[in-house]
Design a protein around this motif. Structure first.
Motif, PDB file in Angstrom:
ATOM      1  N   CYS A 170     -20.774  23.714 -25.170  1.00 39.30           N
ATOM      2  CA  CYS A 170     -22.114  23.133 -25.099  1.00 39.30           C
ATOM      3  C   CYS A 170     -22.500  22.502 -26.435  1.00 39.30           C
ATOM      4  O   CYS A 170     -23.028  21.392 -26.478  1.00 39.30           O
ATOM      5  CB  CYS A 170     -23.136  24.197 -24.719  1.00 39.30           C
TER       6      CYS A 170
ATOM      7  N   ASP B 295     -25.618  26.784 -21.494  1.00 39.51           N
ATOM      8  CA  ASP B 295     -24.998  27.425 -20.345  1.00 39.51           C
ATOM      9  C   ASP B 295     -23.629  26.807 -20.104  1.00 39.51           C
ATOM     10  O   ASP B 295     -23.517  25.703 -19.571  1.00 39.51           O
ATOM     11  CB  ASP B 295     -25.893  27.260 -19.113  1.00 39.51           C
TER      12      ASP B 295
ATOM     13  N   ALA C  70     -20.406  28.517 -25.269  1.00 44.32           N
ATOM     14  CA  ALA C  70     -21.753  27.973 -25.412  1.00 44.32           C
ATOM     15  C   ALA C  70     -21.900  27.309 -26.778  1.00 44.32           C
ATOM     16  O   ALA C  70     -22.499  26.241 -26.883  1.00 44.32           O
ATOM     17  CB  ALA C  70     -22.796  29.064 -25.229  1.00 44.32           C
TER      18      ALA C  70
ATOM     19  N   LEU D 241     -27.728  32.035 -24.045  1.00 47.29           N
ATOM     20  CA  LEU D 241     -26.331  31.615 -24.110  1.00 47.29           C
ATOM     21  C   LEU D 241     -25.563  32.237 -22.949  1.00 47.29           C
ATOM     22  O   LEU D 241     -25.774  33.407 -22.619  1.00 47.29           O
ATOM     23  CB  LEU D 241     -25.702  32.062 -25.431  1.00 47.29           C
TER      24      LEU D 241
ATOM     25  N   THR E 185     -18.454  33.534 -25.311  1.00 48.62           N
ATOM     26  CA  THR E 185     -19.681  32.738 -25.294  1.00 48.62           C
ATOM     27  C   THR E 185     -19.937  32.088 -26.634  1.00 48.62           C
ATOM     28  O   THR E 185     -20.415  30.953 -26.700  1.00 48.62           O
ATOM     29  CB  THR E 185     -20.870  33.619 -24.876  1.00 48.62           C
TER      30      THR E 185
END
Length: 198
Positions: A79, A96, A107, A127, A133
């Protein structure tokens, strides 16, 4: 796709926008990214159907919603990401990285692998998804500086949440990662288990 050149521009503000990557693949390459470059800030942007959502070398990023990433096999889809730079504030975003099939990378990926990183604040974000993540640290030859990763909510519950392996993978070099006040969004419990190497 929004491209801010890597030289000659400072204090570019990208606010209240939608970036729809439309699941476009670069001919012979990976997915088209969302916003890329240097010297820009982004606020209240809705970024989706892209490869990487935001690729930056510094700036302030607030109130953005990055979601429904477009993953092409072999891509390293995040992201938000940086590979070097300074003076980052990432606050009150929803990042996300969940995708329809398999796993995106993260993320956020804050990894010094083409230059040093310094002065990072990542706080008050939601997150989710990814292999891990959140990735943070440095490759050999670079420094990750001080990173404050505080008061974020990670989607799901322990042990892995919505990620394949877990919430964090950290490899600091020449700096410190302060990981405090972060919780699982599913039940409000503290995240205490961190994957740390290096």
């Amino acid at each position: 796709v929004v491209y801010v050149p890597y030289s000659g521009y400072t204090y570019v503000n990208i606010n209240y926008c939608e970036v729809d990557g439309d699941q476009v693949q670069v001919p012979g390459g990976g997915a088209t990214p969302g916003i890329v470059g240097q010297g820009f800030n982004a606020d209240h942007c809705n970024i989706h159907a892209t490869g990487d959502g935001i690729d930056t070398t510094g700036g302030t990023f607030t109130n953005n919603y990055i979601h429904d990433m477009f993953y092409v096999s072999g891509d390293h889809t995040d992201c938000m990401q940086t590979s070097g730079g300074a003076d980052y504030t990432i606050q009150h975003n929803t990042l996300d990285a969940r995708i329809q099939s398999g796993y995106a990378n993260s993320a956020f990926l804050w990894g010094a692998d083409s230059g040093d990183i310094s002065n990072t604040l990542i706080t008050d974000n939601l997150l989710a998804g990814g292999n891990y993540t959140s990735y943070a640290g440095a490759d050999t030859g670079y420094t990750s500086g001080t990173m404050n990763i505080t008061n974020n909510r990670y989607g799901g519950m322990a042990p892995t949440g919505y990620a394949q392996y877990g919430p964090t993978s950290f490899a600091p070099i020449g700096g410190t990662i302060n990981f405090t006040g972060n919780i699982w969004d599913g039940d409000g419990s503290a995240i205490t288990d961190q994957h740390v190497s290096g």
